[in-house]
Design a protein around this motif. Structure first.
Motif, short mmCIF file in Angstrom:
data_model
loop_
_atom_site.label_atom_id
_atom_site.label_comp_id
_atom_site.label_asym_id
_atom_site.label_seq_id
_atom_site.Cartn_x
_atom_site.Cartn_y
_atom_site.Cartn_z
N THR A 145 14.68 32.86 14.74
CA THR A 145 14.96 33.54 13.58
C THR A 145 14.03 33.29 12.26
O THR A 145 14.07 34.04 11.24
CB THR A 145 16.33 33.34 12.99
OG1 THR A 145 16.64 31.86 12.65
CG2 THR A 145 17.53 33.60 14.09
N HIS A 154 7.58 34.81 9.47
CA HIS A 154 8.65 35.85 9.96
C HIS A 154 9.76 35.49 9.75
O HIS A 154 10.36 34.32 10.49
CB HIS A 154 8.36 36.39 11.45
CG HIS A 154 6.67 36.84 11.55
ND1 HIS A 154 6.32 37.96 11.24
CD2 HIS A 154 5.75 35.90 11.85
CE1 HIS A 154 4.72 38.10 11.67
NE2 HIS A 154 4.60 36.80 12.10
N GLY A 156 13.70 36.68 10.67
CA GLY A 156 14.43 37.91 11.50
C GLY A 156 15.36 38.76 10.40
O GLY A 156 15.78 38.30 9.24
N ASN A 565 17.16 40.06 15.59
CA ASN A 565 16.21 39.38 15.14
C ASN A 565 14.65 39.67 15.77
O ASN A 565 13.56 38.89 15.56
CB ASN A 565 16.51 38.10 14.97
CG ASN A 565 17.39 37.61 13.81
OD1 ASN A 565 17.01 37.72 12.76
ND2 ASN A 565 18.58 37.25 14.35
N THR A 568 11.58 41.34 12.34
CA THR A 568 11.30 40.48 11.13
C THR A 568 10.61 41.24 9.94
O THR A 568 10.38 42.30 10.01
CB THR A 568 10.40 39.47 11.53
OG1 THR A 568 9.25 40.07 11.82
CG2 THR A 568 10.86 38.72 12.90
N SER A 570 8.10 39.92 7.06
CA SER A 570 6.98 38.90 7.19
C SER A 570 6.25 39.01 5.80
O SER A 570 6.30 39.73 5.01
CB SER A 570 5.92 39.47 7.98
OG SER A 570 6.44 39.43 9.47
#
Length: 700
Positions: A145, A154, A156, A565, A568, A570
């Motif tokens: 995650t 990243h 999730g 997830n 994601t 980012s």
């Protein structure tokens, strides 16, 4: 590497304190066991996990306090965490060297050979497998995650909202100098949020762990420690190793009616559409959280909680340590019928030195828990009240309670300016139920917990006074959940219910163990008759049905967490915008920005005047008032220049970060020409959302 050494030193700190307070942890786990074992692993794992969590708590606080004291004295080029960590680590290494040299440690006389032999003989192998299982599960959940690839972090889809404050707080200490501490999403107003766990993450990040591991490693350690401590408590309360193994699983694969209501919905959908629906495929591909109660779509009750609220299990772990430390007083009190002698002096005083020593780590936890996890502290205090009525050494309970309350008041005064901003208690009947009637609350509770409540009632009527007292005590936070709100957002009460469910699962695991076992032992050559075999088979079938009912929703929620997830959000770790801000602005600079949530800006370590309002609002800050101020500021015109100057001065604003997100935001109208005309443009980043930075202290 330095960060790992810091964690090791923290664990040694906790080990020395815990060993001095509880020389023989095996005595703390005694329970008139129905399942006898000579394995040294339960007591060792209890001591190991308790020492780790205690050490992380204490060393984090010491590092924070040293850094806070040094912040003003050190030049800007020397980060206070550098000096604070040097002081802590050099002192710790010196003290440990003296301590262990005086202990004259001999490997042959320690418990390590016993642990190794138990693995070789097979009795300890199950514990090794258990540790491996929890480590693997914790690693998957935390790393899946939240992870880093290259220069990007990243988070999730099911957790990125909560990682907005997590990453901001972490960077505020390691990249900024957040002393006196403020909430990065609501700068200049102190902090009401229990942030110390993320100071631990910040310190590990400062000590050169990557951001993903600075947050994930403490999260993994907390989850594994919590499972071991919950297993230790289960073993102490039931005397069964089976409950040690099963209880944590019942929490992470929770009981609920959500799966069955979702399954019924799928069947109805197939029937109404007149087409064949692959139910299994639908369940395996589910990408939204299931359930029919309010905020079930958040994953409010399932495993997602532990993926996004990373500090929760560390707070609960510390609460479990306190419970295990005070249970001997409860056991003695019940044996001596202390409730009937409530006003007798001997039931209040702490007579033995062993009891006073045992109180020390509990006091340290109560002292430092408020801003580590306030909800865990409130839950613990609610549980301790009924336990204290029946216990011996009641003065220890009173001391723990007064220490916690005094510490909470002092810390809230220091961090937020006034305690009422942190906690605003109000009577609010019903929690998230449809209405405040008893039937609506009961219906909600049954929907959320499935067959848990009926099974707890069945466990309650089993023999054992301590069992009944503990179950009653655990329902105190449940009652509190549905009657009182401590913050503007009553949803946060779900932590009280989750914590109580975690402990109640102990008695459900014990009930399952009772059903599974044979009622009587057969003689060695006694034939297995149909009359004996049939009921045994029925019992095993019943256990299988109960396990399915208790865990099927949890299994589906793990699948959902995996599916959600895959996608994601980012953010760039070293974006040109964040790097420029770190290099060219003061560490305590306060920015006016768009209402950012999970954003690379916060990796600069700086704070904003008003970020995403939910986080600050739920923590008790006046977001509505600040929104009005921000609206007036952004829409100002030439004839309001003096009012804007006054507003900048009063709120200690440093910079305006104007980008397309703010320009196009539906809640704000920005007069960009006004800022171009009157304030110095110090940087622009066309490739980063057309961002421009104005120095609000330099007026044309």
């Amino acid at each position: 590497m330095i960060a790992l050494i810091w964690i090791l030193l923290a664990w040694l700190t906790g080990w020395i304190i815990f060993h001095a307070a509880v020389p023989d942890p095996h005595l703390l786990l005694q329970c008139n066991p129905t399942e006898k074992t000579s394995s040294p692993w339960p007591s060792f794992l209890f001591q190991f996990s308790a020492s780790l969590m205690l050490g992380l708590l204490l060393n984090s606080w010491l590092t924070y306090l040293f850094a806070a004291a040094l912040n003003r004295a050190l030049p800007e080029s020397v980060h206070p965490l550098l000096v604070a960590n040097l002081m802590i680590m050099i002192t710790a290494i010196t003290v440990f060297g003296i301590y262990f040299s005086r202990q004259r440690f001999h490997f042959e006389q320690s418990k390590w050979p016993v642990l190794v032999r138990s693995i070789q003989s097979g009795t300890g192998f199950r514990f090794v497998l258990l540790i491996v299982f929890w480590c693997a599960l914790a690693y998957w959940l935390m790393h899946y995650t939240f992870y880093q690839t290259g220069d990007y972090l990243h988070a999730g889809y099911s957790v990125f909202g909560d990682f907005a404050p997590h990453t901001a707080l972490t960077a505020s200490f390691s990249e900024g100098r957040n002393w006196p501490t403020q909430y990065p999403h609501f700068g200049g107003d102190g902090i009401s949020y229990h942030f110390m766990y993320y100071f631990l993450c910040a310190n590990l990040y400062f000590l050169d762990l990557p951001m993903e591991w600075a947050i994930n490693l403490p999260s993994i350690l907390s989850l594994v420690s919590f499972c071991l401590l919950l297993g230790s408590l289960a073993y102490r309360l039931t005397g069964r190793l089976f409950t040690y193994l099963l209880t944590p699983l019942l929490l992470f694969f929770r009981s609920s009616t959500a799966f069955w209501s979702h399954l019924v919905g799928l069947l109805q959908e197939a029937h109404q559409s007149g087409r064949t629906l692959n139910i299994m495929q639908s369940l395996l591909n589910q990408r939204t959280f299931i359930g029919s109660t309010t905020h079930d779509d958040w994953g409010l009750w399932g495993v997602n909680v532990y993926a996004n609220q990373r500090h929760f299990l560390s707070g609960l772990s510390l609460a479990l340590i306190v419970l295990l430390l005070i249970l001997p007083d409860v056991k003695t009190g019940l044996a001596n019928n202390s409730i009937s002698r409530f006003f007798r002096r001997d039931t209040w005083l702490i007579h033995l030195s062993t009891n006073r020593k045992r109180l020390v780590p509990a006091l340290l936890i109560m002292l430092f828990l408020p801003y580590w996890h306030g909800s865990a502290l409130v839950w613990l205090l609610l549980v301790l009240v009924p336990l204290a009525l029946f216990a011996n050494n009641r003065l220890s309970f009173l001391t723990l309670g007064l220490t916690a309350l005094t510490s909470a008041l002092v810390q809230s005064r220091f961090f937020s300016g006034h305690a009422t901003q942190v906690v605003k208690p109000a009577i609010l009947i019903g929690f998230l139920a449809d209405d405040d009637s008893f039937l609506a609350i009961l219906k909600y509770l049954l929907l959320v917990t499935g067959i848990l409540i009926p099974l707890v009632i069945a466990a309650f009527v089993m023999k054992g006074t301590e069992r009944k007292l503990v179950i009653i005590s655990l329902f105190m936070p449940v009652i509190f959940t549905f009657t009182v709100s401590l913050t503007p957002d009553v949803t946060v009460n779900h932590k009280f219910l989750i914590a109580s469910i975690a402990i109640l699962n102990i008695y459900i695991a014990d009930l399952i163990s009772h059903i599974w076992q044979k009622k009587r032992k057969m003689l060695p050559r006694e034939p297995v008759t149909g009359r004996f075999k049939a009921p045994l088979i029925m019992k095993r079938i019943l256990v299988g049905i109960l396990v399915i009912l208790l865990t099927i929703t949890g299994v589906e929620e793990w699948i959902i967490v995996k599916n959600i997830n895959v996608n994601t959000v980012s953010i760039q770790l070293n974006s040109s915008l964040a790097v420029w801000i770190k290099d060219h602005t003061d560490p305590d600079a306060l920015f006016v920005t768009a209402p950012y949530h999970y954003h690379s800006f916060f990796l600069s370590g700086r704070s904003v005047f008003l970020g995403h309002t939910y986080y600050a609002w739920s923590a008790g800050h006046d977001t509505a008032g600040r929104q009005r101020t921000l609206t007036d500021f952004l829409s100002a015109s030439d004839h309001e220049l003096e009012q804007v100057r006054s507003l900048i001065k009063d709120n200690h604003l440093s910079y305006l970060l104007l980008d397309d997100t703010l320009r196009n935001h539906e809640d704000y109208s920005v007069d960009e020409l006004f800022f171009d005309k009157h304030f110095l443009l110090v940087a622009s980043f066309p490739d980063e959302n057309n961002a421009k930075i104005y120095d609000l202290q330099s007026i044309h």
